[in-house]
Design a protein around this motif. Structure first.
Motif, PDB file in Angstrom:
ATOM      1  N   LYS A 199      74.588  37.613 -21.662  1.00  0.00           N
ATOM      2  CA  LYS A 199      75.339  38.781 -21.196  1.00  0.00           C
ATOM      3  C   LYS A 199      76.394  39.212 -22.201  1.00  0.00           C
ATOM      4  O   LYS A 199      76.694  40.408 -22.309  1.00  0.00           O
ATOM      5  N   GLU A 200      76.966  38.270 -22.970  1.00  0.00           N
ATOM      6  CA  GLU A 200      77.962  38.628 -23.985  1.00  0.00           C
ATOM      7  C   GLU A 200      77.322  39.456 -25.093  1.00  0.00           C
ATOM      8  O   GLU A 200      77.894  40.453 -25.545  1.00  0.00           O
ATOM      9  N   ARG A 203      76.493  42.953 -23.665  1.00  0.00           N
ATOM     10  CA  ARG A 203      77.709  43.760 -23.518  1.00  0.00           C
ATOM     11  C   ARG A 203      78.151  44.341 -24.851  1.00  0.00           C
ATOM     12  O   ARG A 203      78.440  45.534 -24.963  1.00  0.00           O
ATOM     13  N   GLU A 207      78.220  48.307 -25.947  1.00  0.00           N
ATOM     14  CA  GLU A 207      79.485  48.925 -26.351  1.00  0.00           C
ATOM     15  C   GLU A 207      79.333  49.635 -27.692  1.00  0.00           C
ATOM     16  O   GLU A 207      79.849  50.744 -27.885  1.00  0.00           O
ATOM     17  N   VAL A 249      80.110  42.395 -16.293  1.00  0.00           N
ATOM     18  CA  VAL A 249      78.770  41.992 -16.723  1.00  0.00           C
ATOM     19  C   VAL A 249      78.418  40.667 -16.053  1.00  0.00           C
ATOM     20  O   VAL A 249      79.266  39.773 -15.939  1.00  0.00           O
TER      21      VAL A 249
END
Length: 272
Positions: A199-200, A203, A207, A249
């Motif tokens: 998820k990091e 994300r 972005e 997230v």
């Protein structure tokens, strides 16, 4: 007879005790009437009108709070696993393979997990088809949405990163989302697979893509005609923390039933 006489004596005593209070009450009432007679009728009517308006306003606020929305929208690109997630949230059922929806799926449910013994509340879940031609159906449900779950395929994320980011950009800049500050959860689905992206990572990549979109669309039109609001802070790289509404997230797997983070988000959106 003696008992009757005693009752009469007690009543007389009570009457004599209440007499001063009666006189005081009559005096206060008389003074209040005299005070009201001294007030000009226009001012008196204005005061009554203010009182009525204030009462109606308070009642409206209380009714609005009671009528808090319980609708949660599932959306995202086709193939991201929205419908599988929908069935998992609805009744815990597992649907193998890809399920393509051509119409919104709707169901009123009670969340399955209740580890904290929280007070259950019915939730209206709406699964919006991911096909680009069917996305306008999203606008029909946004006005009453309490939260949005934007589902991303974390297994096939990179080939779809730009398309997913464009769709999310359009959602985050809609007036109905920004003005109501509707919370958005980016749900990284299919995380049970070994090759799924974290998820990091998802994300950060989204972005970056939204930052590019923001620059390119602003270059085409300073007014950004296709969107109601612009995103981010000028001259700064875009991050989801800059959004007016809360964007978080989480990870999930509709096939294996790992939907706890999604259920937690839904609960936060609809809790009393």
């Amino acid at each position: 007879m003696e008992g009757l006489e005693q009752w009469k004596d007690q009543l007389e005593q009570l009457k004599s005790q209440l007499e001063p209070w009666k006189n005081q009450l009559e005096k206060c009432l008389h003074e209040a009437i005299e005070y009201l007679n001294q007030i000009p009728p226009v001012q008196l009517y204005a005061a009554i009108a203010v009182l009525l308006i204030s009462t109606l306003l308070l009642l409206s606020i209380r009714l609005f709070k009671r009528a808090k929305s319980n609708t949660i929208i599932l959306t995202g690109l086709s193939g991201s696993g929205k419908t599988v997630l929908f069935y998992q949230l609805r009744d815990g059922s597992v649907h193998q393979g890809t399920i393509t929806s051509m119409e919104p799926n709707e169901s009123t449910i009670v969340l399955n997990s209740d580890s904290n013994k929280r007070k259950s509340k019915p939730v209206h879940i709406v699964d919006i088809p991911g096909h680009s031609r069917l996305r306008p159906k999203l606008d029909e449900f946004l006005p009453r949405a309490a939260g949005i779950v934007f589902v991303v395929d974390s297994l096939e994320f990179l080939p779809n990163c730009r398309l997913a980011s464009e769709y999310l950009y359009d959602i985050l800049t809609k007036a109905s989302v920004v003005k109501k500050k509707i919370p958005v959860l980016i749900c990284c689905n299919k995380n049970d697979k070994v090759t799924a992206h974290t998820k990091e990572f998802i994300r950060k990549q989204m972005e970056k893509e939204i930052d590019k979109l923001r620059a390119s669309r602003s270059a085409i039109s300073a007014a950004d005609i296709s969107n109601d609001f612009t995103l981010g802070v000028p001259e700064e790289p875009f991050t989801f923390s800059q959004c007016r509404n809360k964007v978080t997230v989480a990870e999930s797997s509709g096939l294996t039933g790992e939907v706890g983070q999604v259920e937690q988000f839904i609960w936060e959106c609809v809790k009393p």
